[in-house]
Enzyme design. Structure first.
Site, PDB file in Angstrom:
ATOM      1  N   CYS A  98      73.005  19.523  33.446  1.00  0.00           N
ATOM      2  CA  CYS A  98      71.827  19.648  34.322  1.00  0.00           C
ATOM      3  C   CYS A  98      72.094  20.681  35.411  1.00  0.00           C
ATOM      4  O   CYS A  98      71.174  21.122  36.074  1.00  0.00           O
ATOM      5  CB  CYS A  98      71.539  18.367  35.097  1.00  0.00           C
TER       6      CYS A  98
ATOM      7  N   LYS B  23      64.772  11.177  23.689  1.00  0.00           N
ATOM      8  CA  LYS B  23      64.322  12.518  24.029  1.00  0.00           C
ATOM      9  C   LYS B  23      64.842  13.488  22.973  1.00  0.00           C
ATOM     10  O   LYS B  23      65.990  13.398  22.550  1.00  0.00           O
ATOM     11  CB  LYS B  23      64.896  12.897  25.394  1.00  0.00           C
TER      12      LYS B  23
ATOM     13  N   HIS C 126      71.541  13.444  29.984  1.00  0.00           N
ATOM     14  CA  HIS C 126      72.391  13.935  28.893  1.00  0.00           C
ATOM     15  C   HIS C 126      73.386  12.909  28.380  1.00  0.00           C
ATOM     16  O   HIS C 126      74.074  13.164  27.393  1.00  0.00           O
ATOM     17  CB  HIS C 126      73.128  15.209  29.348  1.00  0.00           C
TER      18      HIS C 126
ATOM     19  N   CYS D  11      75.335  10.826  33.169  1.00  0.00           N
ATOM     20  CA  CYS D  11      74.072  11.510  33.460  1.00  0.00           C
ATOM     21  C   CYS D  11      72.964  10.753  32.741  1.00  0.00           C
ATOM     22  O   CYS D  11      73.060  10.536  31.526  1.00  0.00           O
ATOM     23  CB  CYS D  11      74.136  12.949  32.959  1.00  0.00           C
TER      24      CYS D  11
HETATM   25  N1  MSP Z   1      66.512  26.165  33.436  1.00  0.00           N
HETATM   26  C1  MSP Z   1      65.938  24.928  33.824  1.00  0.00           C
HETATM   27  C2  MSP Z   1      64.584  25.121  34.472  1.00  0.00           C
HETATM   28  C3  MSP Z   1      64.565  26.041  35.656  1.00  0.00           C
HETATM   29  S1  MSP Z   1      62.955  26.275  36.276  1.00  0.00           S
HETATM   30  C4  MSP Z   1      63.161  27.083  37.710  1.00  0.00           C
HETATM   31  C5  MSP Z   1      65.774  24.019  32.607  1.00  0.00           C
HETATM   32  N2  MSP Z   1      65.775  24.633  31.427  1.00  0.00           N
HETATM   33  S2  MSP Z   1      65.686  23.887  30.013  1.00  0.00           S
HETATM   34  O1  MSP Z   1      65.699  24.951  29.045  1.00  0.00           O
HETATM   35  O2  MSP Z   1      66.695  22.905  29.901  1.00  0.00           O
HETATM   36  O3  MSP Z   1      64.323  23.113  29.970  1.00  0.00           O
HETATM   37  C6  MSP Z   1      63.118  23.764  30.159  1.00  0.00           C
HETATM   38  C7  MSP Z   1      61.943  22.832  30.064  1.00  0.00           C
HETATM   39  O4  MSP Z   1      61.872  22.266  28.761  1.00  0.00           O
HETATM   40  C8  MSP Z   1      61.993  21.667  31.045  1.00  0.00           C
HETATM   41  O5  MSP Z   1      60.728  21.540  31.674  1.00  0.00           O
HETATM   42  C9  MSP Z   1      62.232  20.475  30.175  1.00  0.00           C
HETATM   43  O6  MSP Z   1      61.614  19.333  30.689  1.00  0.00           O
HETATM   44  C10 MSP Z   1      61.548  20.913  28.901  1.00  0.00           C
HETATM   45  N3  MSP Z   1      62.022  20.133  27.782  1.00  0.00           N
HETATM   46  C11 MSP Z   1      63.252  20.154  27.196  1.00  0.00           C
HETATM   47  N4  MSP Z   1      63.305  19.153  26.267  1.00  0.00           N
HETATM   48  C12 MSP Z   1      62.132  18.479  26.254  1.00  0.00           C
HETATM   49  C13 MSP Z   1      61.557  17.502  25.433  1.00  0.00           C
HETATM   50  N5  MSP Z   1      62.217  16.889  24.495  1.00  0.00           N
HETATM   51  N6  MSP Z   1      60.251  17.195  25.641  1.00  0.00           N
HETATM   52  C14 MSP Z   1      59.467  17.880  26.531  1.00  0.00           C
HETATM   53  N7  MSP Z   1      59.971  18.819  27.293  1.00  0.00           N
HETATM   54  C15 MSP Z   1      61.347  18.962  27.366  1.00  0.00           C
HETATM   55  O7  MSP Z   1      65.618  22.837  32.772  1.00  0.00           O
END
Ligand code: MSP
Length: 507
Positions: free
Chosen positions: A128, A300, A146, A143
């Site tokens: 995270c 998730k 994760h 966490c």
């Molecule tokens: N880099 C950070 C965000 C920084 S914004 C200034 C991050 N990146 S991420 O790649 O891990 O996730 C990006 C987005 O994808 C987040 O909003 C996260 O909630 C979304 N998702 C990742 N897995 C998800 C699901 N399984 N379902 C819905 N959205 C989820 O966090």
């Protein structure tokens, strides 16, 4: 009124998956809808390239963080176009123009007295990139997102005085109940604030992959500050020689997943206040896409948990419209929802192909069969217009309130009503009776005009197929998406083209 909508920027430690696609699709629906209403819209997405998640992934692969970032950023850059998304700019946080702006803003925060030296000691999740407070630690010191064991960290850092914003943040949430939407997420953020805010690291001394702290280049900026700032820095350089910050800032909607609420609802407004910048209008929070794991339990979906439904496989077989539709229809925006291949196929066949695709096909083919393609001018059934005409205002209201799934349901009620109308009116029976010719003209014109209005309303959800459909129904093949066209007028009196099935059965 200018509108600015953003997606979170994606970590480049892994390839894009369905969760990322979901966030992009929802944001794109908002952007496309507002453009149809003639609003001046800026839609931003991009990649989050610094920090531990990327540094660790690169180390594992034996490549430099920049090389990994370059390779994966490209995959995220193509994500938008493959999803049919209409972003105006794609920001990468390793862009030197972003780096420079981050340093400038942080200098400002320091000059305003919100930075001090300190020692961080506590629990940290490297995936995270989050320093967890006591209330955020799951059983076994893990966490909660994760499920990995947290690390005990101790390091001398520069700190951001988040605690100085306790009252101002409480005030923000009191004054603006819709600052964070939906209310459940606002309440979660408020509860976090009420437990008392502690200062947070502004920099990291143990990492080298990041934006150098301008007054202490031994340290790099903690990746979340660097990442959050993308939303303002991008406006300054998205267009060459045209700083668009004053046009689009503050953002209308930051669309985010619920796992990154704390950063957007608490850290972000505090940092903006510290820099003397305006806070965004809304943070719009969606839930998780869940998948059943091998034990049948819903968890998730994520790459690290290894239970991914591949958006690209679906797009290759069924097209991007089908994926957009499925995700927004299946998972009520704001809540968690389970997704599956079976669920996708069911909705594709029963709703897209049958309810909507078939409504369009049979309406158009009846016009060709009974009237040689000519839609009569003028006569529209008032009972149907009374159902279809009010939809546009309802949809606009729902989109403005950040509720795309509800807007889709509103439109779908119109789709169902038109299908029912076909069954009630039985145009095939009218066609057999020459005395009913005027009735048949009226029914066909009502159907075709109703389908046209629904296609305009559905455009943000189904940009490809509705463009095809609207081209078929227009006099000269032009695709008129304007929201003003969302009332039934009966302004036909010209021949329409034929239509191939919009959502064919997959082979
Ligand atoms: N880099 C950070 C965000 C920084 S914004 C200034 C991050 N990146 S991420 O790649 O891990 O996730 C990006 C987005 O994808 C987040 O909003 C996260 O909630 C979304 N998702 C990742 N897995 C998800 C699901 N399984 N379902 C819905 N959205 C989820 O966090």
């Amino acid at each position: 009124m200018p509108r600015y909508v953003t997606t979170p920027i994606f970590y480049v430690n892994a390839a894009p998956h369905l969760g990322h696609a979901y966030t992009v699709i929802a944001s794109d629906v908002l952007a496309r809808h507002w453009r149809q209403r003639g609003e001046d819209v800026f839609f931003l997405t991009g990649t989050d390239e610094h920090g531990e998640p990327v540094a660790l992934a690169a180390e594992k692969l034996g490549v430099t963080p920049q090389a990994l970032a370059d390779q994966n950023a490209e995959r995220f850059r193509t994500l938008g176009p493959r999803l049919g998304a209409s972003e105006d700019f794609f920001i990468r946080t390793s862009d030197p123009r972003h780096v420079k702006r981050v340093q400038e803003v942080l200098e400002l925060v320091k000059a305003n007295g919100y930075v001090e030296k300190g020692t961080y000691e506590g629990w940290y999740c490297p995936r995270c990139a989050d320093f967890k407070t006591e209330s955020e630690i799951a059983e076994g010191n893990r966490c909660p997102i994760h499920k990995i064991e947290l690390l005990r960290e101790e390091e001398d850092n520069w700190f951001f005085k988040l605690s100085a914003f306790q009252e101002r943040l409480e005030q923000l949430f009191a004054d603006r109940p819709d600052f964070v939407m939906p209310p459940r997420s606002a309440n979660e953020a408020k509860a976090f604030i009420e437990r008392g805010l502690h200062d947070v690291s502004l920099s990291r001394s143990k990492l080298s992959w990041g934006v150098p702290v301008p007054w202490d280049t031994e340290q790099v900026v903690y990746v979340w500050w660097d990442a959050l700032l993308n939303y303002v820095t991008a406006l300054a350089f998205a267009e060459e020689d045209n700083d668009q910050t004053s046009t689009y800032w503050p953002a209308t909607f930051h669309v985010i997943g619920k796992d990154i609420l704390k950063f957007h609802a608490i850290y972000w407004p505090a940092l903006l206040m510290a820099a003397g910048l305006e806070v965004p209008e809304h943070v719009l929070v969606h839930g998780f896409l869940l998948m059943k794991d091998s034990s049948g339990e819903e968890t998730k979906m994520s790459k690290s948990l290894g239970n991914v439904l591949d958006p690209f496989e679906i797009i290759d077989r069924y097209g991007s419209d089908a994926l957009r539709f499925y995700l927004l229809r299946e998972v009520s925006f704001g809540q968690d929802g389970a997704v599956s291949v079976d669920g996708f196929v069911t909705r594709y066949e029963s709703e897209l192909a049958n309810d909507f695709g078939n409504l369009a096909s049979r309406s158009i083919s009846m016009v060709h069969r009974y009237r040689d393609g000519l839609v009569a001018e003028g006569t529209i059934d008032p009972a149907i217009a009374a159902v279809i005409d009010p939809l546009a205002a309802q949809v606009a209201e729902q989109i403005d309130a950040g509720a795309p799934s509800q807007a889709l349901e509103t439109i779908w009620a119109g789709v169902r009503r038109l299908n029912q109308y076909v069954e009630e009116q039985t145009p095939w029976a009218l066609a057999k009776d020459p005395e009913k010719a005027a009735d048949l003209d009226r029914v066909l014109a009502t159907l075709v005009d109703g389908v046209r209005v629904l296609a305009v309303l559905l455009h943000p959800f189904l940009p490809v197929s509705t463009a095809t459909l609207l081209g078929t129904l227009s006099r000269d093949g032009a695709v008129d998406l304007a929201y003003e066209g969302t009332a039934m007028t009966g302004a036909f009196g010209f021949p329409i083209k034929t239509l191939e099935p919009l959502f064919p059965k997959a082979i």
